[in-house]
Write an enzyme that holds these catalytic residues in place. Structure first.
Site, PDB file in Angstrom:
ATOM      1  N   GLU A 276     -11.726  11.314   6.253  1.00  0.00           N
ATOM      2  CA  GLU A 276     -10.115  10.896   5.955  1.00  0.00           C
ATOM      3  C   GLU A 276      -9.450  12.268   5.613  1.00  0.00           C
ATOM      4  OE1 GLU A 276      -8.370   8.021   3.005  1.00  0.00           O
ATOM      5  OE2 GLU A 276      -9.590   6.301   3.910  1.00  0.00           O
TER       6      GLU A 276
ATOM      7  N   ASN B  30     -13.670   0.854   1.011  1.00  0.00           N
ATOM      8  CA  ASN B  30     -12.850   2.302   0.949  1.00  0.00           C
ATOM      9  C   ASN B  30     -12.567   2.557  -0.351  1.00  0.00           C
ATOM     10  OD1 ASN B  30     -11.024   4.205   2.298  1.00  0.00           O
ATOM     11  ND2 ASN B  30      -9.857   3.271   0.476  1.00  0.00           N
ATOM     12  N   GLU B  31     -13.468   3.998  -0.764  1.00  0.00           N
ATOM     13  CA  GLU B  31     -13.105   4.620  -1.821  1.00  0.00           C
ATOM     14  C   GLU B  31     -13.352   3.942  -3.195  1.00  0.00           C
ATOM     15  OE1 GLU B  31      -9.075   6.047  -1.489  1.00  0.00           O
ATOM     16  OE2 GLU B  31      -9.613   7.700  -0.213  1.00  0.00           O
TER      17      GLU B  31
ATOM     18  N   TRP C 126       0.745  -1.169   0.008  1.00  0.00           N
ATOM     19  CA  TRP C 126       0.114  -0.141  -0.144  1.00  0.00           C
ATOM     20  C   TRP C 126       0.970   1.267   0.128  1.00  0.00           C
ATOM     21  CZ3 TRP C 126      -4.605  -1.633  -0.869  1.00  0.00           C
ATOM     22  CH2 TRP C 126      -5.569  -0.751  -1.117  1.00  0.00           C
ATOM     23  N   ASP C 127       0.307   2.455  -0.076  1.00  0.00           N
ATOM     24  CA  ASP C 127       1.285   3.446  -0.082  1.00  0.00           C
ATOM     25  C   ASP C 127       1.919   3.966   1.153  1.00  0.00           C
ATOM     26  OD1 ASP C 127      -0.899   4.516   1.080  1.00  0.00           O
ATOM     27  OD2 ASP C 127      -1.220   6.258  -0.408  1.00  0.00           O
ATOM     28  N   TRP C 128       1.566   2.920   2.584  1.00  0.00           N
ATOM     29  CA  TRP C 128       2.059   3.182   3.494  1.00  0.00           C
ATOM     30  C   TRP C 128       2.765   1.831   4.143  1.00  0.00           C
ATOM     31  CZ3 TRP C 128      -0.833  -0.497   5.236  1.00  0.00           C
ATOM     32  CH2 TRP C 128      -2.125  -0.242   5.065  1.00  0.00           C
TER      33      TRP C 128
HETATM   34  C1  BMA Z   1      -6.937   7.219   1.435  1.00  0.00           C
HETATM   35  C2  BMA Z   1      -6.913   5.785   2.033  1.00  0.00           C
HETATM   36  C3  BMA Z   1      -5.817   5.019   1.768  1.00  0.00           C
HETATM   37  C4  BMA Z   1      -4.521   5.730   1.599  1.00  0.00           C
HETATM   38  C5  BMA Z   1      -4.493   7.094   2.125  1.00  0.00           C
HETATM   39  C6  BMA Z   1      -3.408   7.804   1.903  1.00  0.00           C
HETATM   40  O1  BMA Z   1      -7.437   7.498   0.298  1.00  0.00           O
HETATM   41  O2  BMA Z   1      -8.173   5.236   1.658  1.00  0.00           O
HETATM   42  O3  BMA Z   1      -6.120   4.283   0.827  1.00  0.00           O
HETATM   43  O4  BMA Z   1      -3.407   4.830   1.985  1.00  0.00           O
HETATM   44  O5  BMA Z   1      -5.621   7.751   1.467  1.00  0.00           O
HETATM   45  O6  BMA Z   1      -3.084   7.882   0.555  1.00  0.00           O
END
Ligand code: BMA
Length: 917
Positions: A578, A481-482, A194-196
C-alpha cells in the site's frame, strides 16, 4: 401470483432433490416494511433496503446524490422486515432434509416461517445460512409465510458494545461521518464509513434465496489443488489435480452412499477429457453433517498449458465438472448434484530467503519464476452490497478489472475492510491473469473473541475458502488489514492492555489460519498486511517488533508531508502493498453528485463532507504548491476545476515516482551500513484502484470507471519493459532500463536504442539529443509472450484525435465529456518529435528541465522533479515558433466503451487542459 424458478446453475435435479428459488420476480412477491409499517413497499430479493427505498421513491434520489449519506442515515437506524408468501410445487414430497438457504443475509436477522423462528441464528453477512424448515414447511398448495426481520445494524453494534467486553476502536474518526462499533458486527467494515467512503449501513437479503429438500446428500463445494509432481511418464511430468467434493448430508453423522465423479475437460486428452470416480459408503458424515470425497486426477504436462499472470503468458483454464450421485440402495431415489469450476495449472511459492544479516526476501514465484507483483488495492465498488453482486455488479466489475488489466496490473489485493466478492469477480480475475491477494474481512480494528463471534468467523472462513479456493488467481490470503501494526504501534490505545490484546489477536488469526489450511493445505497465509511474512512469525510471534520493517515482508507507506515527486522521499523495501496519494475525481464525475452552483469550493459544506481524510484538501494544496501554481481561489466552479486537474497531476507524478523507486529496487541490494540489506523489492500495490463514490480519494479509477490521470501513468510505470530516468541528489542523471521479465538462465538479449533528449521549458526547441545503443539482457522470451490485452472486446470502436501545441506543453489532459471510454495516452508531455531540429542552444543547466527517454520507439517523457520550477499555467514570455518548426502534434486514439452515435461528436466533447512553462 407466485412464480418459482428452477435453479439450474448450481444444482441439477434428477429425482428426489427438490429446489426452488425464492428470489423476487419483478419485485412483486417480497415486501419490506419498517416496524410500525408506516413504510410498506415492494422489495427486491436479492437486493437491499436502500435500493428498495429508492425504487419506491421514499428516498427521492440516488443514494450518492448531494448529502444522501447524511439525509438517508435514518434508514440504518430502523429495523426492516422482509416478507413473502409462497407455496411449494404441487408435486413436492416430504423429504429428510428441508432447508431454506439464504446465500447472504445482511446482517443480524430473525427468520420466521409460518410463525416459527428458524435456527441457527443469523448474524454474519458473509455466511450462507442453511435454516431447517422440516416440520414447518407446508405442502399441498397451502400458503407458507416467510418473514426476515433485520435489526438495525448500527443499534445492534451499539448494544453489543454494552454487553461484550470492550474492543477498540469504538468509532471511526469524526471526519468519516460514520457510525460506531463496526468491529462488533460481521458486515462490510467500510459500510460504517471509511476515509474514502460514506456510511450506508445496509440491511437486506443481498444474495439468492432457495428452498431445497433432499433425502441423502448434496454436493456443496469443490476445492482443487493442482500439484506439480516429480513423477514422469514417457519423460513428461505429471501434474495432480486433487479434487475434494464437499458433501452436505441430511444430518450430523447421517449415512451417505453414492458415487462422486470429476470430469476434467482437456482438449488434448484422449476423448477430450480425464475422469475420476470415487465410490462412497455407506459412510457417516461428520458432526456437522459434512463428508468429503477426494478424487485425484493425473494429468501429463504434455496435454496442458500453464496458467500465467497478466503479462507473463496465457491464462489457460480448464473446466471441471464434479458431481455426486446418491445411490438408490440408500432407500431413496437417486439424487444428483453437480458443480462446474474452472481450474488452472500453476505453482505458487512465497520465497522468503535470507538477504544480508537479518533480512528475508518476500517474493512470489509463479511456475517457478520470480515475479514482480504490479498492482493495486481493490475496495468495494459500491457502498450497497446488492450493487456489487454477480447480477447487478457485473458491468461495473468487468469494467474495473479490464481497466486494471489494460495497464499491466498483475495483482490486486482484495482489501480487508470490504467484501468477499462475487464468483463473477474471481472468474474474471482468472481469465485476465490478475492474481488476488485476499485479505479476510477484518480491518483497522481489534476484534472480539466472544465465543459466538469466533464460531461465526470460523464458519465464514470455511465457507468462503471452499467457495473461492479453486480460482487459480487467488495466491495469497491474509488475516486482516493493518491490525498487527495498529496493535504494535498503539493506534487505538491498546498499550495499557497490550498482552491481553495480543492474546485475543493470536486467538482470532490462529483460528483463521487453521481453518484456512484445513480447507486449502497449500495456501499461503499471512496474519496481517503489513507483516514480516510467514517465516518471521515463528521468531516474533503473531505481532512483529516492527510490522513495517523494510527488511521483511510487506509495508504500507504514506507520507503526505514530503515531496512526492522526489525519489529521495521513498525507501526501498521488499514489497510495498500500500502507498498512495489523494486526488479529486473529474468535474464530470463530481457533477453526478449534484453540487449546486454555490457548493463548489473545498471549504464548502458539500466538499467538506466528502473529504473524510482529515486535512486532505490542505495536504493536496501543499503538494501542488511545491511544483505547480495553485489557483488563487478554490471557492468557485472555475477554481475547483483547476484544483481538480492539479490534484490529478500531483497524484500521477507522485505515484509514478514512488512506483519507479520500487521497480528500480528490484535490482538493488544496498548495504544500509549495518550489515542489513535494503532492496530486492518485488512488489508494488498502490492504494487504491477504484472508488466507492464521487469524492476525493487515493483511487486511480473514478466512481463510474473513468480513468484519472494517474491511471494513464500506471500503464507506463507497470509496463513490462520501461525506462526510468531520475536525477540523484548529486545532480547525476541516472537512467534505468527496467524489465519485469525474470532473469533465468536463458537470457534474451535485446538490441536497444536509448535516446535522451533535453528540452528547455521556455522554448519549444530540442536542446540536446544523445543516443546510446546498448544490449539489454532480459528474461526468457518464452513463455513470456506478449498477449493481446483484448481491447477489442472492451472497446468495440475507436477514433483518432490530433493534439497540437506551439510550445512544450506539460500534463496535457484530454477529456471526452459525456463519452465513456479512454484515450491511448493522457496527461502527457507534448514536445517536438524526432523530425524537429535542434534550433536553439543554451548552456544554462537550470533550463534543462524536460527529458524524453525513448526506448525502441516508445517515447516516454518525464518531468524531472528537481529541475522543475513553478509552472504558472501561462506561457512565460512570447516565444514565436521558429520558422523551420512545425507545431508539436500528437495523434491519439480514443477507445469508446459504447457505440458512438457519431464519432465526429467526439471532437466537440473533448476539452484540453495543460500547463505551459
Ligand atoms: C490504508 C488502508 C485504508 C485506508 C488507506 C488510506 O492504510 O488500509 O484503511 O483507506 O490507508 O488512508
Amino acid at each position: 401470483m407466485l412464480l418459482f424458478l428452477r435453479i439450474i446453475s448450481a444444482f441439477l435435479c434428477v429425482n428426489a432433490l427438490q429446489d426452488v428459488a425464492l428470489n423476487s420476480d419483478n419485485g412483486v412477491e417480497w415486501v419490506v416494511h419498517n416496524v410500525n409499517k408506516s413504510i410498506l413497499i415492494p422489495a427486491k430479493v436479492p437486493g437491499g433496503i436502500y435500493s428498495d427505498l429508492v425504487d419506491a421513491q421514499i428516498l427521492k434520489d440516488d443514494v450518492y446524490y448531494k448529502s444522501g449519506d447524511e439525509d438517508y442515515r435514518w434508514v440504518a437506524y430502523e429495523s426492516w422486515t422482509y416478507e413473502r408468501n409462497f407455496t411449494v410445487p404441487v408435486d413436492w414430497t416430504v423429504e429428510n432434509k428441508e432447508t431454506l438457504i439464504f446465500h447472504g443475509l445482511d446482517t443480524v436477522a430473525e427468520v420466521i416461517l409460518n410463525g416459527v423462528q428458524l435456527s441457527p441464528a443469523v448474524d454474519n453477512m458473509f455466511l450462507r445460512h442453511s435454516l431447517n424448515v422440516k416440520g414447518i414447511l407446508k405442502y399441498d398448495g397451502l400458503p407458507n409465510h416467510l418473514v426476515v426481520q433485520f435489526g438495525s445494524p448500527v443499534k445492534t453494534a451499539l448494544e453489543r458494545s454494552h454487553s461484550w467486553p470492550r474492543v477498540v476502536p469504538d468509532c471511526v474518526p469524526a471526519s468519516y461521518h460514520g457510525e460506531c462499533h463496526a468491529n462488533l458486527i460481521r458486515k462490510t467494515q467500510s459500510s460504517f464509513a471509511w476515509d474514502w467512503g460514506p456510511a450506508f449501513p445496509s440491511s437486506g437479503i443481498w444474495k439468492d434465496v432457495e428452498l431445497l429438500t433432499y433425502n441423502v446428500a448434496i454436493l456443496r463445494d469443490v476445492t482443487v489443488q493442482t500439484e506439480k509432481t516429480d513423477q514422469y511418464v514417457n519423460n513428461r511430468r505429471i501434474w495432480l489435480a486433487k479434487f475434494v467434493l464437499h458433501l452436505e448430508a441430511v444430518a450430523p453423522h447421517a449415512a451417505v452412499e453414492g458415487v462422486g465423479r470429476v470430469v476434467l475437460f482437456i482438449a488434448d486428452a484422449p476423448g477430450g477429457m480425464i475422469t475420476g470416480e470415487m465410490k462412497v459408503g455407506p459412510t457417516n458424515a461428520n458432526e456437522d453433517g459434512e463428508l468429503d470425497v477426494e478424487i485425484t486426477l493425473r494429468v501429463s504436462e504434455e496435454i496442458i498449458s500453464l496458467w500465467w499472470p497478466n503479462g507473463m503468458g496465457q491464462q489457460t483454464l480448464y473446466q471441471a465438472v464434479a458431481s455426486f450421485n446418491t445411490s438408490s440402495s440408500s432407500g431413496f431415489a437417486e439424487e444428483s448434484t453437480l458443480k462446474k469450476v474452472n481450474i488452472g495449472f500453476r505453482t505458487v511459492e512465497l520465497d522468503e530467503s535470507q538477504v544480508g544479516k537479518n533480512g528475508l526476501t518476500f517474493l512470489l514465484k509463479i511456475n517457478g519464476y520470480a515475479m514482480f507483483s504490479k498492482g493495486s488495492n481493490w475496495i468495494p465498488p459500491h457502498a450497497l452490497p446488492e450493487m456489487t453482486s454477480a447480477v447487478n455488479g457485473r458491468e461495473m466489475t468487468k469494467d474495473l478489472l479490464s481497466s486494471a488489466k489494460e495497464v499491466g496490473i498483475n495483482m490486486l489485493r482484495v482489501w480487508g475492510g470490504g467484501n468477499y466478492e462475487s464468483d463473477y469477480f474471481y472468474d474474471l480475475a482468472d481469465k485476465m491473469g490478475i492474481l488476488i491477494w485476499h485479505d479476510m474481512m477484518f480491518a483497522c480494528s481489534m476484534y472480539p473473541t466472544v465465543a459466538s463471534f469466533l464460531d461465526s468467523v470460523k464458519v465464514e472462513v470455511k465457507q468462503q475458502v471452499r467457495r473461492l479456493q479453486h480460482h487459480p488467481s487467488i495466491v495469497i490470503w491474509a488475516g486482516n488489514n493493518e491490525n498487527e501494526v495498529a496493535l504494535r504501534q498503539n493506534w487505538y490505545g491498546t498499550g495499557a492492555n497490550f498482552s491481553s490484546y495480543v492474546k485475543d489477536y493470536a486467538l482470532l488469526y490462529n483460528l483463521i489460519n487453521t481453518t484456512l489450511l484445513n480447507e486449502a493445505p497449500d495456501a499461503i497465509f499471512l496474519f496481517s498486511s503489513p507483516s514480516n511474512g510467514i517465516a518471521m512469525r515463528d521468531v516474533t510471534g503473531p505481532i512483529a517488533d516492527d510490522p513495517q520493517s523494510r527488511y521483511y515482508g510487506d509495508i504500507h507507506y504514506y507520507n503526505y508531508l514530503a515531496d512526492g515527486w522526489n525519489p529521495g522521499t521513498y525507501h526501498l523495501c521488499r514489497f510495498a502493498s500500500e502507498y498512495g496519494f489523494q486526488s479529486l475525481p473529474s468535474m464530470e464525475t463530481l457533477r453526478t453528485a449534484g453540487p449546486a452552483a454555490d457548493d463548489w469550493g473545498v471549504n464548502k459544506a458539500f466538499f467538506q463532507r466528502r473529504q473524510h481524510h482529515t486535512g486532505g484538501y490542505q495536504e493536496m494544496i501543499i503538494a501542488i504548491q511545491r511544483h505547480l501554481e495553485m489557483p488563487s481561489n478554490t471557492e468557485s466552479e472555475e477554481g475547483m476545476s483547476r484544483y481538480v486537474y492539479l490534484t490529478q497531476v500531483n497524484q500521477a507524478m507522485s505515484l509514478k515516482t514512488e512506483t519507479e523507486v520500487y521497480r528500480r529496487g528490484m535490482s538493488i541490494i544496498k548495504d544500509d551500513g549495518d550489515g542489513q540489506f535494503l532492496g530486492a523489492t518485488m512488489g508494488a500495490l498502490y492504494w487504491q484502484l477504484n472508488d466507492i463514490w464521487q469524492a476525493p480519494s487515493w483511487a486511480t479509477l473514478e466512481y463510474g470507471g473513468k480513468w484519472k490521470m494517474a491511471h494513464y501513468y500506471v500503464a507506463n510505470f507497470f509496463s513490462n519493459l520501461m525506462v526510468s530516468p531520475w536525477v540523484t541528489d548529486y545532480d547525476e542523471l541516472q537512467v534505468y532500463l527496467l524489465s519485469t521479465r525474470p532473469n533465468v538462465e536463458e537470457h534474451v538479449v535485446l538490441d536497444c536504442q536509448l535516446s535522451i533528449k533535453i528540452y528547455q521549458w521556455s522554448d519549444p526547441c530540442l536542446l540536446k539529443k544523445q543516443t546510446i545503443t546498448s544490449k539489454l539482457i532480459s528474461g526468457v522470451g518464452e513463455p513470456f509472450k506478449t498477449v493481446d490485452p483484448g481491447l477489442k472486446d472492451h472497446y468495440p470502436f475507436s477514433a483518432q484525435v490530433n493534439v497540437s501545441s506551439d510550445g512544450v506543453a506539460l500534463f496535457v489532459w484530454l477529456e471526452a465529456q459525456g463519452v465513456r471510454g479512454r484515450f491511448s495516452d493522457n496527461g502527457f508531455l507534448l514536445v517536438a518529435g524526432d523530425e524537429d531540429e535542434i534550433c536553439r542552444r543554451s548552456n544554462s543547466v537550470e533550463e534543462q528541465a524536460t527529458m524524453c527517454v525513448e526506448l525502441q520507439g516508445h517515447p516516454r517523457c518525464s518531468v524531472l522533479h528537481n529541475s522543475v520550477r513553478r509552472f504558472t499555467g501561462q506561457r512565460a514570455g512570447n516565444h514565436s515558433v521558429p520558422a523551420n518548426m512545425k507545431s508539436f502534434t500528437r495523434t491519439l486514439t480514443f477507445y469508446f466503451r459504447d457505440k458512438p452515435e457519431d464519432s465526429t461528436l467526439l471532437r466537440q466533447s473533448i476539452t484540453v487542459t495543460h500547463l505551459l512553462s
